[in-house]
Design an enzyme around this catalytic site. Structure first.
Site, short mmCIF file in Angstrom:
data_model
loop_
_atom_site.label_atom_id
_atom_site.label_comp_id
_atom_site.label_asym_id
_atom_site.label_seq_id
_atom_site.Cartn_x
_atom_site.Cartn_y
_atom_site.Cartn_z
N THR A 113 49.16 43.69 45.01
CA THR A 113 49.38 44.90 45.81
C THR A 113 48.05 45.59 46.11
OG1 THR A 113 49.75 46.01 43.74
CG2 THR A 113 51.70 45.43 44.97
N SER A 146 23.88 32.98 28.05
CA SER A 146 25.29 33.12 27.66
C SER A 146 25.50 32.39 26.34
CB SER A 146 26.19 32.51 28.74
OG SER A 146 27.43 32.17 28.17
N GLY A 169 39.40 32.28 32.86
CA GLY A 169 40.47 31.67 33.68
C GLY A 169 41.86 32.01 33.19
N GLY A 206 43.44 35.00 33.58
CA GLY A 206 44.10 36.09 34.31
C GLY A 206 43.88 37.45 33.68
N SER A 262 35.95 37.85 34.81
CA SER A 262 34.98 37.99 35.90
C SER A 262 34.65 39.46 36.17
CB SER A 262 35.48 37.29 37.17
OG SER A 262 36.82 37.58 37.39
N GLU A 272 31.92 39.75 43.99
CA GLU A 272 32.91 38.66 43.90
C GLU A 272 33.24 38.12 45.29
OE1 GLU A 272 35.43 39.05 40.69
OE2 GLU A 272 36.85 37.53 41.37
N ASP A 275 40.87 44.90 39.27
CA ASP A 275 40.29 44.39 38.02
C ASP A 275 39.02 45.15 37.65
OD1 ASP A 275 42.28 42.58 38.40
OD2 ASP A 275 40.98 40.90 38.88
C1 GLA Z 1 43.28 39.03 40.85
C2 GLA Z 1 42.43 39.93 41.74
C3 GLA Z 1 42.97 41.35 41.80
C4 GLA Z 1 44.46 41.37 42.11
C5 GLA Z 1 45.21 40.36 41.23
C6 GLA Z 1 46.65 40.23 41.64
O1 GLA Z 1 43.20 39.43 39.53
O2 GLA Z 1 41.10 39.97 41.29
O3 GLA Z 1 42.25 42.11 42.74
O4 GLA Z 1 44.70 41.13 43.47
O5 GLA Z 1 44.63 39.08 41.27
O6 GLA Z 1 47.32 41.42 41.48
#
Ligand code: GLA
Length: 376
Positions: free
Chosen positions: A26, A59, A112, A114, A118, A150, A162
Site C-alpha cells: 500500500t 561486513s 532476504g 522480508g 536493506s 534503493e 521500510d
Molecule cells: C517491500 C518494500 C516496501 C513495501 C513492502 C510491501 O518491503 O520495500 O516499500 O512496499 O515491500 O508492503
C-alpha cells in the site's frame, strides 16, 4: 585496507529491521501501513580515517570488505555493496561534508527474510554519517535518501515504509503510517497474552524484485486510466471500490484485481487500527488473515511456502492472525500467537514444513523496538 580486527569506533549506531502488521503493498499507492522496528538490527561501527575521499567498509557477516572513493562512486556487481554505495551517492548529491571513514558492520537480521535488512543498512549508514560529519539531515531526509538509494542503486522501486519504520519507530509502539502525507501516529502495541512470532521460510524467490516493480506498474496503469475521467485521482488512495467498479471493463482483469486488493487493504488497515485500540485482538488477527488471502490470490505475491505456513497456523486456536509479510515471494510470515503456545507450535510447524519442502524453518519472537539510534 585498514585492519578491522580490534577496530575502535568513534561512533556506534544500531539500525533495526522492521515488521508490518497490516498494510502491504500500500505504501507506493499512497495508502497506510502499520509497521514497527524490531529487536533485530545491524550495528555500525564508524570512525573518520583522516583521508579526504577514501571509505573502507567491512561486513563481519560476509567477512568481506571493499573500498570506495567518494569522488567516484559507481554501481557494484555485489548487491550488498550497492546499498552502501547508493546511500553515499545520494548523500553526495545533498552535501559535500562527508570525508573518508572506516565502517564495520555486523547484523543479526536474516537477509532476504522480508524484515528489511536493506532499509536497516541504508538508514543506519545515513544516520551514522549524519552524526559523524554533522550533515544537518532530518530523520525524514535520511528516510527519503535511503529510499532513493534503493531505487537508483539496487533497482527495487520500493515504497517508503521500510526506511520510515527503521528510522522513526518507538519502543512498544506501532506506527500508523500515512504514505500520502508521509506522516505517522504512534499507537501502543498492547497484545498480551499474545506475542509476535516470525516464521522464516528461508526461501527468497528470485522473482521478488522484478515482480515487485511489475505490481507497482500495474497499479500506476490503473491510476492512469481512472485519471482520464477523474483528474483529481493521483494514486489508489484517491479511489474507492465504487469508483474502481466503474472501470471494470476498461482495465485488464489483472490490473483491476491488483487495484481492488490495494483499495481493500487500505480499509483493512484502518479497521485493524480500530480493533487494536479497542483491544479486539481476534478481529485484528482476522484482518491479517484477510490480507494474506488478498496478497496470495489477488495481488499474487505469495508462494507455496508462505501459503503453507499460513494455512497450517489455522489448525491452532492459539494463533489469532497470520500472514506473509513484506514484498513477498519468500521471507517470513508474521503470527499472533498465545505466549504459552509458542514452543509447541514451533516444534510442530517446523516438522511439518520440513516434511513438505525439505527446508529448515527458522522461528523467532520479535519485539517492537526503537528506530535507528546512537549506541552509548
Ligand atoms: C517491500 C518494500 C516496501 C513495501 C513492502 C510491501 O518491503 O520495500 O516499500 O512496499 O515491500 O508492503
Amino acid at each position: 585496507m585498514p585492519q578491522f580486527k580490534n577496530f575502535i569506533p568513534q561512533l556506534t549506531i544500531e539500525s533495526p529491521g522492521r515488521i508490518n502488521f497490516i498494510g502491504e503493498h500500500t505504501d507506493y499507492n499512497g495508502g497506510f501501513g502499520l509497521p514497527t522496528a524490531i529487536d533485530k538490527k545491524i550495528i555500525f561501527k564508524l570512525k573518520k580515517n583522516n583521508s579526504k575521499n577514501i571509505c573502507n567498509i567491512y561486513s563481519a557477516n560476509y567477512d568481506a570488505s571493499f573500498s570506495l572513493d567518494l569522488e567516484n562512486i559507481k554501481i557494484s556487481d555485489k548487491e550488498w555493496e550497492n546499498y552502501i554505495l547508493g546511500v553515499l551517492y545520494e548523500i553526495q548529491q545533498l552535501t559535500n561534508k562527508v570525508e573518508g571513514f572506516d565502517c564495520v558492520l555486523s547484523s543479526d537480521i536474516p537477509v532476504g527474510s522480508g524484515i528489511s535488512s536493506s532499509a536497516a543498512l541504508e538508514c543506519g549508514l545515513a544516520f551514522g554519517l549524519n552524526e559523524m560529519f554533522d550533515l544537518g539531515l532530518s530523520k525524514l531526509d535520511i528516510v527519503k535518501l535511503s529510499q532513493r538509494a534503493e531505487h537508483n542503486y539496487v533497482g527495487t522501486k520500493c515504497g517508503i515504509m521500510d526506511q520510515y519504520a527503521s528510522v522513526m519507530s518507538k519502543k512498544d509502539h506501532v506506527i500508523l503510517l500515512d504514505c500520502q502525507s508521509i506522516q505517522h501516529q504512534y499507537i501502543p502495541i498492547e497484545i498480551k497474552p499474545y506475542k509476535i512470532l516470525l516464521l522464516n521460510t528461508n526461501v527468497s524467490h528470485s522473482l521478488a524484485s522484478s515482480e515487485y516493480n511489475t505490481r507497482r506498474e500495474e497499479c500506476e496503469k490503473g491510476v492512469s486510466i481512472i485519471k482520464k475521467k477523474y483528474p483529481e485521482v493521483n494514486s489508489l488512495r484517491d479511489v474507492d471500490e465504487a469508483m474502481l467498479l466503474e472501470f471494470k471493463n476498461l482495465l485488464s482483469k489483472t490490473v483491476y484485481i491488483r487495484c481492488r486488493y490495494v483499495i481493500e487493504e487500505k480499509t483493512r488497515v484502518l479497521s485493524a487500527v480500530e480493533a487494536l485500540k479497542e483491544n479486539r485482538l481476534n478481529d485484528f488477527g482476522a484482518l491479517m488473515y484477510a490480507t494474506h488471502y488478498g496478497l496470495s490470490k489477488e495481488y499474487e505475491v505469495s508462494c507455496p511456502e508462505l501459503d503453507f505456513l499460513v494455512e497450517f497456523s489455522k489448525n491452532f486456536d492459539t494463533i489469532i492472525g497470520s500472514r506473509m509479510m513484506g514484498g513477498g515471494f519468500g521471507g517470513c510470515t508474521i503470527n499472533l500467537i498465545h505466549e504459552d503456545a509458542i514452543s509447541d507450535f514451533i516444534e510442530k510447524v517446523s516438522l511439518a514444513y520440513f516434511n513438505k519442502f525439505n527446508i529448515k524453518l527458522d522461528a523467532f519472537v520479535a519485539n517492537p523496538s526503537r528506530g535507528t539510534s546512537v549506541v552509548n
